[in-house]
Structure formats: structure tokens, C-alpha cells
Design a protein around this motif. Structure first.
Motif, PDB file in Angstrom:
ATOM      1  N   GLN A 147     -22.313 -19.565 -20.109  1.00 58.85           N
ATOM      2  CA  GLN A 147     -20.643 -20.675 -20.378  1.00 58.85           C
ATOM      3  C   GLN A 147     -20.516 -20.817 -19.118  1.00 58.85           C
ATOM      4  OE1 GLN A 147     -22.461 -17.438 -20.869  1.00 58.85           O
ATOM      5  NE2 GLN A 147     -21.241 -15.666 -22.615  1.00 58.85           N
ATOM      6  N   ALA A 148     -20.908 -20.407 -17.968  1.00 64.11           N
ATOM      7  CA  ALA A 148     -21.234 -21.310 -16.308  1.00 64.11           C
ATOM      8  C   ALA A 148     -21.264 -23.071 -16.691  1.00 64.11           C
ATOM      9  CB  ALA A 148     -21.710 -20.876 -15.569  1.00 64.11           C
ATOM     10  N   GLN A 149     -22.468 -22.679 -17.754  1.00 60.55           N
ATOM     11  CA  GLN A 149     -22.575 -24.662 -17.449  1.00 60.55           C
ATOM     12  C   GLN A 149     -20.748 -25.294 -18.965  1.00 60.55           C
ATOM     13  OE1 GLN A 149     -25.769 -25.304 -19.632  1.00 60.55           O
ATOM     14  NE2 GLN A 149     -25.648 -27.364 -19.962  1.00 60.55           N
ATOM     15  N   PHE A 150     -20.663 -24.383 -19.918  1.00 57.52           N
ATOM     16  CA  PHE A 150     -19.629 -24.713 -20.178  1.00 57.52           C
ATOM     17  C   PHE A 150     -18.017 -25.637 -19.519  1.00 57.52           C
ATOM     18  CE2 PHE A 150     -16.220 -24.145 -23.171  1.00 57.52           C
ATOM     19  CZ  PHE A 150     -16.165 -24.849 -23.401  1.00 57.52           C
ATOM     20  N   GLN A 151     -18.102 -23.792 -18.346  1.00 58.26           N
ATOM     21  CA  GLN A 151     -16.840 -24.322 -18.081  1.00 58.26           C
ATOM     22  C   GLN A 151     -17.250 -25.664 -16.911  1.00 58.26           C
ATOM     23  OE1 GLN A 151     -17.059 -21.122 -15.606  1.00 58.26           O
ATOM     24  NE2 GLN A 151     -16.607 -18.954 -17.763  1.00 58.26           N
ATOM     25  N   ARG A 152     -18.362 -25.804 -16.306  1.00 57.08           N
ATOM     26  CA  ARG A 152     -18.491 -26.841 -15.388  1.00 57.08           C
ATOM     27  C   ARG A 152     -18.380 -28.564 -16.310  1.00 57.08           C
ATOM     28  NH1 ARG A 152     -22.851 -23.898 -14.003  1.00 57.08           N
ATOM     29  NH2 ARG A 152     -24.040 -24.950 -14.503  1.00 57.08           N
ATOM     30  N   ARG A 153     -18.861 -28.393 -17.830  1.00 58.37           N
ATOM     31  CA  ARG A 153     -18.499 -29.604 -18.558  1.00 58.37           C
ATOM     32  C   ARG A 153     -16.873 -29.791 -18.616  1.00 58.37           C
ATOM     33  NH1 ARG A 153     -18.999 -34.614 -20.557  1.00 58.37           N
ATOM     34  NH2 ARG A 153     -18.929 -33.369 -23.164  1.00 58.37           N
ATOM     35  N   LEU A 154     -16.270 -28.662 -19.185  1.00 57.48           N
ATOM     36  CA  LEU A 154     -15.032 -28.745 -18.952  1.00 57.48           C
ATOM     37  C   LEU A 154     -13.414 -29.567 -17.379  1.00 57.48           C
ATOM     38  CD1 LEU A 154     -15.431 -27.109 -21.081  1.00 57.48           C
ATOM     39  CD2 LEU A 154     -12.880 -26.541 -21.903  1.00 57.48           C
ATOM     40  N   ALA A 155     -14.251 -28.458 -16.282  1.00 62.00           N
ATOM     41  CA  ALA A 155     -14.019 -28.434 -15.577  1.00 62.00           C
ATOM     42  C   ALA A 155     -13.378 -29.963 -14.258  1.00 62.00           C
ATOM     43  CB  ALA A 155     -14.113 -27.679 -13.947  1.00 62.00           C
ATOM     44  N   GLU A 156     -14.625 -30.541 -14.970  1.00 62.71           N
ATOM     45  CA  GLU A 156     -14.530 -32.206 -15.367  1.00 62.71           C
ATOM     46  C   GLU A 156     -13.807 -33.185 -15.058  1.00 62.71           C
ATOM     47  OE1 GLU A 156     -18.910 -33.353 -16.252  1.00 62.71           O
ATOM     48  OE2 GLU A 156     -19.560 -32.132 -14.976  1.00 62.71           O
ATOM     49  N   HIS A 157     -13.309 -32.920 -16.407  1.00 64.02           N
ATOM     50  CA  HIS A 157     -12.165 -33.767 -16.765  1.00 64.02           C
ATOM     51  C   HIS A 157     -11.057 -32.775 -16.755  1.00 64.02           C
ATOM     52  CE1 HIS A 157     -15.601 -36.172 -19.165  1.00 64.02           C
ATOM     53  NE2 HIS A 157     -15.965 -35.084 -19.224  1.00 64.02           N
ATOM     54  N   GLY A 158     -10.783 -32.207 -15.711  1.00 66.13           N
ATOM     55  CA  GLY A 158      -9.429 -31.235 -15.619  1.00 66.13           C
ATOM     56  C   GLY A 158      -9.493 -29.634 -16.384  1.00 66.13           C
ATOM     57  N   TYR A 159     -10.241 -29.882 -17.471  1.00 66.30           N
ATOM     58  CA  TYR A 159      -9.890 -28.896 -18.624  1.00 66.30           C
ATOM     59  C   TYR A 159     -10.248 -27.496 -18.112  1.00 66.30           C
ATOM     60  CZ  TYR A 159      -9.536 -31.833 -22.438  1.00 66.30           C
ATOM     61  OH  TYR A 159      -8.155 -33.025 -24.140  1.00 66.30           O
ATOM     62  N   SER A 160      -9.691 -25.847 -18.705  1.00 66.23           N
ATOM     63  CA  SER A 160     -10.304 -25.203 -18.464  1.00 66.23           C
ATOM     64  C   SER A 160     -10.730 -24.529 -19.181  1.00 66.23           C
ATOM     65  CB  SER A 160      -8.618 -24.387 -17.515  1.00 66.23           C
ATOM     66  OG  SER A 160      -9.196 -22.826 -17.925  1.00 66.23           O
ATOM     67  N   SER A 161     -12.242 -23.913 -19.444  1.00 63.90           N
ATOM     68  CA  SER A 161     -12.220 -22.729 -20.356  1.00 63.90           C
ATOM     69  C   SER A 161     -11.728 -21.702 -20.166  1.00 63.90           C
ATOM     70  CB  SER A 161     -13.611 -22.342 -20.146  1.00 63.90           C
ATOM     71  OG  SER A 161     -13.503 -21.740 -18.918  1.00 63.90           O
ATOM     72  N   ARG A 162     -10.728 -21.423 -19.866  1.00 66.51           N
ATOM     73  CA  ARG A 162      -9.156 -20.030 -20.100  1.00 66.51           C
ATOM     74  C   ARG A 162      -8.337 -20.726 -21.188  1.00 66.51           C
ATOM     75  NH1 ARG A 162      -9.680 -15.776 -14.750  1.00 66.51           N
ATOM     76  NH2 ARG A 162     -12.358 -16.261 -14.324  1.00 66.51           N
ATOM     77  N   ASN A 163      -8.265 -22.020 -21.353  1.00 71.13           N
ATOM     78  CA  ASN A 163      -7.124 -22.177 -21.778  1.00 71.13           C
ATOM     79  C   ASN A 163      -7.647 -22.857 -23.798  1.00 71.13           C
ATOM     80  OD1 ASN A 163      -5.508 -24.568 -22.820  1.00 71.13           O
ATOM     81  ND2 ASN A 163      -3.858 -23.758 -22.232  1.00 71.13           N
ATOM     82  N   LEU A 164      -7.141 -22.417 -24.899  1.00 73.13           N
ATOM     83  CA  LEU A 164      -7.902 -22.591 -26.151  1.00 73.13           C
ATOM     84  C   LEU A 164      -7.482 -23.867 -26.175  1.00 73.13           C
ATOM     85  CD1 LEU A 164      -8.864 -21.392 -28.196  1.00 73.13           C
ATOM     86  CD2 LEU A 164      -6.886 -20.777 -29.268  1.00 73.13           C
ATOM     87  N   GLY A 165      -7.060 -24.315 -25.761  1.00 70.20           N
ATOM     88  CA  GLY A 165      -5.707 -25.999 -26.350  1.00 70.20           C
ATOM     89  C   GLY A 165      -7.194 -27.095 -25.431  1.00 70.20           C
ATOM     90  N   ASP A 166      -7.866 -26.423 -24.700  1.00 69.61           N
ATOM     91  CA  ASP A 166      -9.326 -27.626 -24.042  1.00 69.61           C
ATOM     92  C   ASP A 166     -10.180 -27.404 -24.410  1.00 69.61           C
ATOM     93  OD1 ASP A 166      -6.988 -28.457 -22.426  1.00 69.61           O
ATOM     94  OD2 ASP A 166      -7.693 -26.866 -20.189  1.00 69.61           O
ATOM     95  N   VAL A 167     -10.417 -26.061 -25.106  1.00 70.72           N
ATOM     96  CA  VAL A 167     -11.504 -25.800 -25.514  1.00 70.72           C
ATOM     97  C   VAL A 167     -11.795 -26.302 -26.858  1.00 70.72           C
ATOM     98  CG1 VAL A 167     -13.509 -23.719 -26.674  1.00 70.72           C
ATOM     99  CG2 VAL A 167     -11.969 -23.587 -24.226  1.00 70.72           C
ATOM    100  N   ILE A 168     -10.681 -26.668 -28.063  1.00 71.62           N
ATOM    101  CA  ILE A 168     -10.588 -26.847 -28.968  1.00 71.62           C
ATOM    102  C   ILE A 168     -11.161 -28.736 -28.833  1.00 71.62           C
ATOM    103  CG2 ILE A 168      -9.737 -27.673 -30.618  1.00 71.62           C
ATOM    104  CD1 ILE A 168      -8.191 -24.711 -30.499  1.00 71.62           C
ATOM    105  N   ASN A 169     -10.125 -29.725 -27.599  1.00 75.70           N
ATOM    106  CA  ASN A 169     -10.214 -30.534 -27.817  1.00 75.70           C
ATOM    107  C   ASN A 169     -11.984 -30.998 -27.101  1.00 75.70           C
ATOM    108  OD1 ASN A 169      -7.632 -31.187 -28.368  1.00 75.70           O
ATOM    109  ND2 ASN A 169      -6.929 -30.743 -25.949  1.00 75.70           N
ATOM    110  N   ALA A 170     -12.225 -29.800 -26.594  1.00 74.07           N
ATOM    111  CA  ALA A 170     -13.953 -30.727 -25.620  1.00 74.07           C
ATOM    112  C   ALA A 170     -14.948 -30.385 -26.765  1.00 74.07           C
ATOM    113  CB  ALA A 170     -13.852 -29.585 -24.812  1.00 74.07           C
TER     114      ALA A 170
END
Length: 284
Positions: free
Chosen positions: A156-179
Motif C-alpha cells: 500500500q505504501a508503494q502504491f501511495q508513493r507511485r500516485l503521489a509522484e503524479h499529484g494523485y492520492s490513494s485516498r481518492n477513488l478517481g485517482d486510483v481508477i485513473n492510475a
């Protein structure tokens, strides 16, 4: 961090699910219907993706310098929404129960959690056991080690870092779907370049525009959003690691098939679209 988990993330739920490219096969339709609470609002967003690309080159790489994103349209009679409408506050008890159920699914057991997203993923594991085994192997293979790895939080932490690199949040379903869609496309298309920074930005803008028009992505309650987001994040992270560690062309073929099938559940066939810096477009 061990070598297997040091790879980039390959996730999930995302926003450009191409409604005009939904598979007609009954199995694909069944998965999409089963996920109805997730994708009930994705269709309009997806349709706008397709329309924006009519007449475009399917593989045109980038916006020209100075190009601006399409302006947000008026919401009409509907109350405008924002990206925060897809945000949730993670609850540890939800994560713990989800990890246990996913550990069951990864090791060939019946999941203890009833969630449409997990049912779709588990059905693909049953259909494609090599795919399931490839993902489970990244965590040690047997249920005890798989569960310990999931509960450790490192994926989960790895995924969070991946999203954060692009200004995304793993606590946002839309960001997760896009990613998930961007990274899933990468796995299905033979591990092509995985940065896609411009695509991350434009998909988030497209989703924001869609929400501002009053088009909700989902009617899920927040705990269900958390479950869906965490599932897609876990699948993406494991698929990326499995791709890097695959020992044969057959294993990579099963990974492509498995990720593509999960993509069908949110309405996208990764084999039939191109990923450009302006988002997804039909292949010509």
C-alpha cells in the motif's frame, strides 16, 4: 525493500473506461454489471474521452506547448461535484478485513468479504489460475506469508508513493481508477514506458470536468470506495512486480490476460486503445 516489490506500480480504477469499446462478450458484460455501483457514472465520463479523440491520431503523443485543458462545462441543473466527492478516510478495520479476504482469493480460497470488485477479481483468478499464482508468488505464495505481507502495509505504501509522484492520492477513488488504467495499459501492452506523466495530469482534469458537470463516478458509500481503491492498488502493484519477475513468455501472457480482464470490469479493453499524452484513444 526486496527486489520483487521495488518495481513501479501497475494499478487502477480509472477514469477513461471506454464505453464505446466495451466487449460484447457476455462474460465481460456480466463483470461490468456486477460492478455497477462502481461504474454507474463512468459511462458519461468515458464517452467524453472517446468524443475528444474523434478525428485525432490514435497514437499522437503529446499536447503542444501552451495547450490548455478543456474548460470545465457548466453543471446545468445538477449540483457540481469536485474530486473530493471521491475521497475517503481509510479505516484500519476495513483494511484488515479486505487484506484477509484478498489473501484468501490470492491463495485459491473463497474470499470472506462480499464486494463486487473482489468478486470480479476472484472470478478472473478462477478462470486464469496462472495469473493468480503469479501475483501470490510476489508475496511468498502461501496464505500465511501473503497475509503478513498485506498486513505489513508495504504494498500500500508503494502504491501511495507511485500516485503521489503524479499529484494523485490513494485516498481518492478517481485517482486510483485513473492510475490503474494507465498502469494496467502498460502491463497489457508489454511493459511499455511507464512514466506517462502527461496522461496522469490530463485524466485527472477530465475527471474533474466530468464531476463539475454533475456526473458522479459512483454511488458507493465511503467504506466501499476504500475497499475498491485498495483492491485496485494491490492488484496493480503485484502485477507490476510479477511482470518484472516473470520467468517465461507464458507467464507474461497470463499477466496480460488477467489485467486486461480486470480492466473489462471497469469498461476498458487495454488492447483496443492507445495511451497518449492526451489520454486514451481508440486504436486505428
Amino acid at each position: 525493500m526486496d527486489r520483487r516489490m521495488a518495481t513501479h506500480t501497475t494499478v487502477t480504477v480509472g477514469a477513461a473506461a471506454l464505453a464505446l469499446l466495451l466487449l460484447a462478450a457476455s462474460s465481460g458484460e456480466a463483470r461490468a454489471q456486477d460492478n455497477a455501483p462502481l461504474i454507474d457514472g463512468v459511462g458519461a465520463y468515458t464517452h467524453s474521452q472517446i468524443m475528444r479523440h474523434r478525428g485525432d491520431e490514435a497514437a499522437t503523443p503529446a499536447n503542444k506547448a501552451g495547450d490548455k485543458p478543456a474548460p470545465t462545462q457548466r453543471a446545468g441543473k445538477r449540483a457540481p461535484l469536485g474530486l473530493d466527492s471521491l475521497t475517503f478516510s481509510p479505516t484500519p478495520t476495513v483494511t484488515k478485513a479486505l487484506n484477509a479476504a484478498f489473501a484468501d482469493s490470492l491463495t485459491g480460497r473463497r474470499p470472506t468479504l462480499d464486494h463486487a470488485t473482489l468478486r470480479g477479481i476472484d472470478a478472473e483468478f478462477v478462470r486464469n489460475p496462472r495469473f493468480r499464482e503469479s501475483l501470490a508468488r510476489q508475496l511468498g505464495g502461501d496464505r500465511e506469508r501473503v497475509l503478513l505481507a498485506l498486513q505489513s502495509g508495504r504494498l500500500q505504501a508503494q502504491f501511495q508513493r507511485r500516485l503521489a509522484e503524479h499529484g494523485y492520492s490513494s485516498r481518492n477513488l478517481g485517482d486510483v481508477i485513473n492510475a490503474f488504467m494507465i498502469d494496467g495499459w502498460t502491463v497489457v501492452n508489454d511493459g511499455a514506458r511507464s512514466d506517462h506523466g502527461a496522461a496522469f495530469a490530463v485524466l485527472r482534469q477530465r475527471l474533474s470536468d466530468s464531476l463539475a458537470r454533475g456526473e458522479p463516478m459512483t454511488t458507493m458509500e465511503r467504506s466501499r470506495m476504500q475497499e475498491a481503491a485498495e483492491l485496485y492498488g494491490l492488484v496493480a502493484t503485484l502485477a507490476a512486480a510479477a511482470w518484472q519477475n516473470a520467468s517465461s513468455p507464458a507467464e507474461r501472457a497470463s499477466l496480460r490476460d488477467g489485467v486486461n480482464a480486470i480492466g473489462h470490469g471497469i469498461g476498458i479493453d487495454f488492447r483496443r486503445v492507445a495511451l497518449t499524452d492526451r489520454g486514451f484513444a481508440p486504436r486505428r
